[in-house]
Write a protein that holds these residues in place. Sequence first.
Motif, PDB file in Angstrom:
ATOM      1  N   GLU A  42      -9.205   3.573   2.182  1.00  0.00           N
ATOM      2  CA  GLU A  42      -9.219   2.054   2.387  1.00  0.00           C
ATOM      3  C   GLU A  42     -10.072   1.230   1.305  1.00  0.00           C
ATOM      4  O   GLU A  42      -9.313   0.117   0.964  1.00  0.00           O
ATOM      5  N   ARG A  43     -11.154   1.457   0.982  1.00  0.00           N
ATOM      6  CA  ARG A  43     -12.026   0.785  -0.025  1.00  0.00           C
ATOM      7  C   ARG A  43     -11.079   0.866  -1.230  1.00  0.00           C
ATOM      8  O   ARG A  43     -10.999  -0.369  -2.023  1.00  0.00           O
ATOM      9  N   ARG A  44     -10.392   1.868  -1.967  1.00  0.00           N
ATOM     10  CA  ARG A  44      -9.619   1.841  -2.959  1.00  0.00           C
ATOM     11  C   ARG A  44      -8.411   1.014  -2.871  1.00  0.00           C
ATOM     12  O   ARG A  44      -8.098   0.248  -3.854  1.00  0.00           O
ATOM     13  N   ALA A  45      -7.655   1.161  -1.695  1.00  0.00           N
ATOM     14  CA  ALA A  45      -6.645   0.140  -1.336  1.00  0.00           C
ATOM     15  C   ALA A  45      -6.914  -1.076  -1.664  1.00  0.00           C
ATOM     16  O   ALA A  45      -6.174  -2.211  -2.073  1.00  0.00           O
ATOM     17  N   ALA A  46      -8.173  -1.801  -1.139  1.00  0.00           N
ATOM     18  CA  ALA A  46      -8.259  -2.901  -1.000  1.00  0.00           C
ATOM     19  C   ALA A  46      -8.575  -3.411  -2.382  1.00  0.00           C
ATOM     20  O   ALA A  46      -8.619  -4.928  -2.626  1.00  0.00           O
ATOM     21  N   LEU A  48      -6.519  -2.715  -4.984  1.00  0.00           N
ATOM     22  CA  LEU A  48      -5.266  -2.551  -5.805  1.00  0.00           C
ATOM     23  C   LEU A  48      -4.683  -4.042  -6.251  1.00  0.00           C
ATOM     24  O   LEU A  48      -4.300  -4.033  -7.291  1.00  0.00           O
ATOM     25  N   GLY A  49      -4.873  -4.869  -5.274  1.00  0.00           N
ATOM     26  CA  GLY A  49      -4.473  -6.142  -5.626  1.00  0.00           C
ATOM     27  C   GLY A  49      -5.170  -7.126  -6.473  1.00  0.00           C
ATOM     28  O   GLY A  49      -4.826  -8.174  -6.850  1.00  0.00           O
ATOM     29  N   THR A  50      -6.513  -6.681  -6.785  1.00  0.00           N
ATOM     30  CA  THR A  50      -7.388  -7.567  -7.410  1.00  0.00           C
ATOM     31  C   THR A  50      -7.903  -7.073  -8.780  1.00  0.00           C
ATOM     32  O   THR A  50      -8.420  -7.836  -9.475  1.00  0.00           O
ATOM     33  N   ARG A  51      -7.411  -5.841  -8.813  1.00  0.00           N
ATOM     34  CA  ARG A  51      -8.032  -5.365 -10.487  1.00  0.00           C
ATOM     35  C   ARG A  51      -7.227  -5.485 -11.554  1.00  0.00           C
ATOM     36  O   ARG A  51      -7.356  -5.287 -12.574  1.00  0.00           O
ATOM     37  N   ARG A  52      -5.763  -5.987 -11.242  1.00  0.00           N
ATOM     38  CA  ARG A  52      -4.986  -6.180 -12.445  1.00  0.00           C
ATOM     39  C   ARG A  52      -3.995  -7.537 -12.224  1.00  0.00           C
ATOM     40  O   ARG A  52      -3.793  -7.894 -11.234  1.00  0.00           O
ATOM     41  N   SER A  53      -4.101  -8.152 -13.200  1.00  0.00           N
ATOM     42  CA  SER A  53      -3.250  -9.607 -13.269  1.00  0.00           C
ATOM     43  C   SER A  53      -2.157  -9.413 -14.539  1.00  0.00           C
ATOM     44  O   SER A  53      -2.589  -9.375 -15.657  1.00  0.00           O
ATOM     45  N   VAL A  54      -0.956  -9.680 -14.056  1.00  0.00           N
ATOM     46  CA  VAL A  54       0.101  -9.614 -14.981  1.00  0.00           C
ATOM     47  C   VAL A  54       0.766 -11.138 -15.145  1.00  0.00           C
ATOM     48  O   VAL A  54       1.000 -11.475 -14.069  1.00  0.00           O
ATOM     49  N   LYS A  55       0.716 -11.491 -15.935  1.00  0.00           N
ATOM     50  CA  LYS A  55       1.309 -12.925 -16.461  1.00  0.00           C
ATOM     51  C   LYS A  55       2.422 -13.194 -17.208  1.00  0.00           C
ATOM     52  O   LYS A  55       2.758 -12.326 -18.101  1.00  0.00           O
ATOM     53  N   PRO A 243      -2.854   1.927   1.943  1.00  0.00           N
ATOM     54  CA  PRO A 243      -3.696   3.408   2.273  1.00  0.00           C
ATOM     55  C   PRO A 243      -2.869   4.459   2.239  1.00  0.00           C
ATOM     56  O   PRO A 243      -3.006   5.766   1.824  1.00  0.00           O
ATOM     57  N   VAL A 244      -1.885   4.355   3.213  1.00  0.00           N
ATOM     58  CA  VAL A 244      -0.627   5.314   3.438  1.00  0.00           C
ATOM     59  C   VAL A 244      -0.041   5.866   1.962  1.00  0.00           C
ATOM     60  O   VAL A 244       0.083   7.005   1.531  1.00  0.00           O
ATOM     61  N   SER A 245      -0.009   4.644   1.058  1.00  0.00           N
ATOM     62  CA  SER A 245       0.793   5.041   0.010  1.00  0.00           C
ATOM     63  C   SER A 245       0.040   5.957  -0.981  1.00  0.00           C
ATOM     64  O   SER A 245       0.322   6.936  -1.845  1.00  0.00           O
ATOM     65  N   LEU A 246      -1.345   5.468  -1.026  1.00  0.00           N
ATOM     66  CA  LEU A 246      -2.473   6.247  -1.961  1.00  0.00           C
ATOM     67  C   LEU A 246      -2.674   7.834  -1.582  1.00  0.00           C
ATOM     68  O   LEU A 246      -2.623   8.716  -2.154  1.00  0.00           O
ATOM     69  N   VAL A 247      -2.378   8.098   0.005  1.00  0.00           N
ATOM     70  CA  VAL A 247      -2.621   9.307   0.478  1.00  0.00           C
ATOM     71  C   VAL A 247      -1.180  10.137   0.287  1.00  0.00           C
ATOM     72  O   VAL A 247      -1.203  11.315  -0.359  1.00  0.00           O
ATOM     73  N   MET A 248      -0.007   9.609   0.291  1.00  0.00           N
ATOM     74  CA  MET A 248       1.228  10.379  -0.146  1.00  0.00           C
ATOM     75  C   MET A 248       1.347  10.602  -1.691  1.00  0.00           C
ATOM     76  O   MET A 248       1.761  11.386  -2.048  1.00  0.00           O
ATOM     77  N   ILE A 249       0.923   9.426  -2.441  1.00  0.00           N
ATOM     78  CA  ILE A 249       1.121   9.742  -3.924  1.00  0.00           C
ATOM     79  C   ILE A 249       0.031  11.046  -4.628  1.00  0.00           C
ATOM     80  O   ILE A 249       0.320  11.369  -5.496  1.00  0.00           O
ATOM     81  N   ASP A 276       3.800  -8.280  -4.001  1.00  0.00           N
ATOM     82  CA  ASP A 276       3.425  -6.835  -3.514  1.00  0.00           C
ATOM     83  C   ASP A 276       4.057  -5.842  -4.750  1.00  0.00           C
ATOM     84  O   ASP A 276       3.822  -4.725  -4.714  1.00  0.00           O
ATOM     85  N   SER A 277       5.308  -6.180  -4.897  1.00  0.00           N
ATOM     86  CA  SER A 277       6.013  -4.956  -5.877  1.00  0.00           C
ATOM     87  C   SER A 277       4.939  -4.765  -7.087  1.00  0.00           C
ATOM     88  O   SER A 277       5.400  -3.707  -7.745  1.00  0.00           O
ATOM     89  N   LEU A 278       4.707  -5.996  -7.652  1.00  0.00           N
ATOM     90  CA  LEU A 278       3.575  -5.717  -8.761  1.00  0.00           C
ATOM     91  C   LEU A 278       2.464  -4.598  -8.316  1.00  0.00           C
ATOM     92  O   LEU A 278       2.070  -3.875  -9.004  1.00  0.00           O
ATOM     93  N   VAL A 279       1.915  -5.017  -7.125  1.00  0.00           N
ATOM     94  CA  VAL A 279       0.919  -4.080  -6.896  1.00  0.00           C
ATOM     95  C   VAL A 279       1.217  -2.509  -6.735  1.00  0.00           C
ATOM     96  O   VAL A 279       0.566  -1.710  -7.337  1.00  0.00           O
ATOM     97  N   TYR A 280       2.412  -2.222  -6.278  1.00  0.00           N
ATOM     98  CA  TYR A 280       2.976  -0.829  -6.318  1.00  0.00           C
ATOM     99  C   TYR A 280       3.295  -0.364  -7.279  1.00  0.00           C
ATOM    100  O   TYR A 280       2.936   0.814  -7.591  1.00  0.00           O
ATOM    101  N   LEU A 281       3.679  -1.019  -8.228  1.00  0.00           N
ATOM    102  CA  LEU A 281       3.980  -0.503  -9.340  1.00  0.00           C
ATOM    103  C   LEU A 281       2.672  -0.187 -10.411  1.00  0.00           C
ATOM    104  O   LEU A 281       2.529   0.847 -10.976  1.00  0.00           O
ATOM    105  N   SER A 282       1.672  -1.172 -10.225  1.00  0.00           N
ATOM    106  CA  SER A 282       0.482  -0.974 -10.872  1.00  0.00           C
ATOM    107  C   SER A 282      -0.221   0.426 -10.339  1.00  0.00           C
ATOM    108  O   SER A 282      -0.915   1.184 -11.033  1.00  0.00           O
ATOM    109  N   MET A 283      -0.103   0.529  -8.996  1.00  0.00           N
ATOM    110  CA  MET A 283      -0.709   1.881  -8.329  1.00  0.00           C
ATOM    111  C   MET A 283      -0.087   3.168  -8.905  1.00  0.00           C
ATOM    112  O   MET A 283      -0.515   3.882  -9.204  1.00  0.00           O
ATOM    113  N   MET A 284       1.193   3.062  -8.832  1.00  0.00           N
ATOM    114  CA  MET A 284       2.054   4.181  -9.319  1.00  0.00           C
ATOM    115  C   MET A 284       1.546   4.602 -10.818  1.00  0.00           C
ATOM    116  O   MET A 284       1.420   5.630 -11.105  1.00  0.00           O
ATOM    117  N   LYS A 285       1.536   3.469 -11.648  1.00  0.00           N
ATOM    118  CA  LYS A 285       1.191   3.669 -13.129  1.00  0.00           C
ATOM    119  C   LYS A 285      -0.261   4.365 -13.238  1.00  0.00           C
ATOM    120  O   LYS A 285      -0.526   5.154 -13.902  1.00  0.00           O
TER     121      LYS A 285
END
Length: 330
Positions: A42-46, A48-55, A243-249, A276-285
């Motif tokens: 949960e800490r790692r998931a929290a 994900l949306g703050t560590r990368r900024s794509v402009k 959090p669920v996504s982190l566990v599964m990937i 939200d799609s940007l957060v998921y893509l950055s997490m996958m990368k």
Amino acid sequence: MMNVKEQDKLAQLPQTTEPRNAGLPLDLDWVARVQANTSAIERRAATLGTRRSVKKAHQAAWLLKAVSCIDLTTLAGDDTAGRVKWLCAKARQPIRGDIMDALGMGPITVGAVCVYHDMIAPAAEALAGSGIPIAAVSTGFPAGLSPFHLRVKEIEESVKAGASEIDIVISRRHVLTQNWQALYDEMRAFRAACGDAHVKAILATGELGSLRNVARASLVCMMAGADFIKTSTGKESVNATLPVSLVMIRAIRDYEAATGFRIGYKPAGGISKAKDSLVYLSMMKEELGDRWLQPDLFRFGASSLLGDIERQLEHYVTGAYSASYRHAAG
């Protein structure tokens, strides 16, 4: 305006294919070793949306990448052939032509169109010659509680009708009672019924009770031959979460390290905003690498996401936001 094509090398990479996951004999010792540190996840998931900024142009390019990974979906009780044909037309040209021209981009399509069995025929007619796969939900979707032989037969009928991807639902009770052999046997039967069609195993993670159960169910389904693991049907009260996504990937990463097979991932339900799609893509990368940014290994299960992405791309092109009702996929 800077040309998006010049900014991004990911948005138009050709879809590649992987050797299919052959599966493994069920290894209960491996399953028992799987744990999930909920607080750390949960800490790692929290973050994900703050560590990368794509402009600007980079953001537009990533949004086009997200479009190419969408399973454009309609799973409503009032679906008609006309609605499905409209959805397929949108799948062929997901972003308006004037926006794509302004971005300097050629044509793109979504990753697949996802429908119920009865809508496979109109989808196949509307998508003929496009190369866009048809995904069909199956096995008593969404609850998965119909008789087992009927669930298997439903898969076979959908493949015969033209579906090249089958989204199956597992029996949640097997996970909740820790009956891993039953889950494995069920998944193996579903995989066999799919034949050449790829199978996505829907875990319905909001109903599995714990992140450890999610991790173990992910592993068992991969051992049984799943080509993709998917979070949700979209009908549960809790669907895809970070959090669920982190566990599964991370289960996917461990499986690939042990077997060499790359398994796809599909978050579904509740992903409706472009940001939200940007957060998921950055997490996958970050977690799995660039290879998992292609539609043969990553999909969004979504219906309204495309509308918001198109709206954001129009804002990038024109500098003004349009009303959401002007983007019909929303």
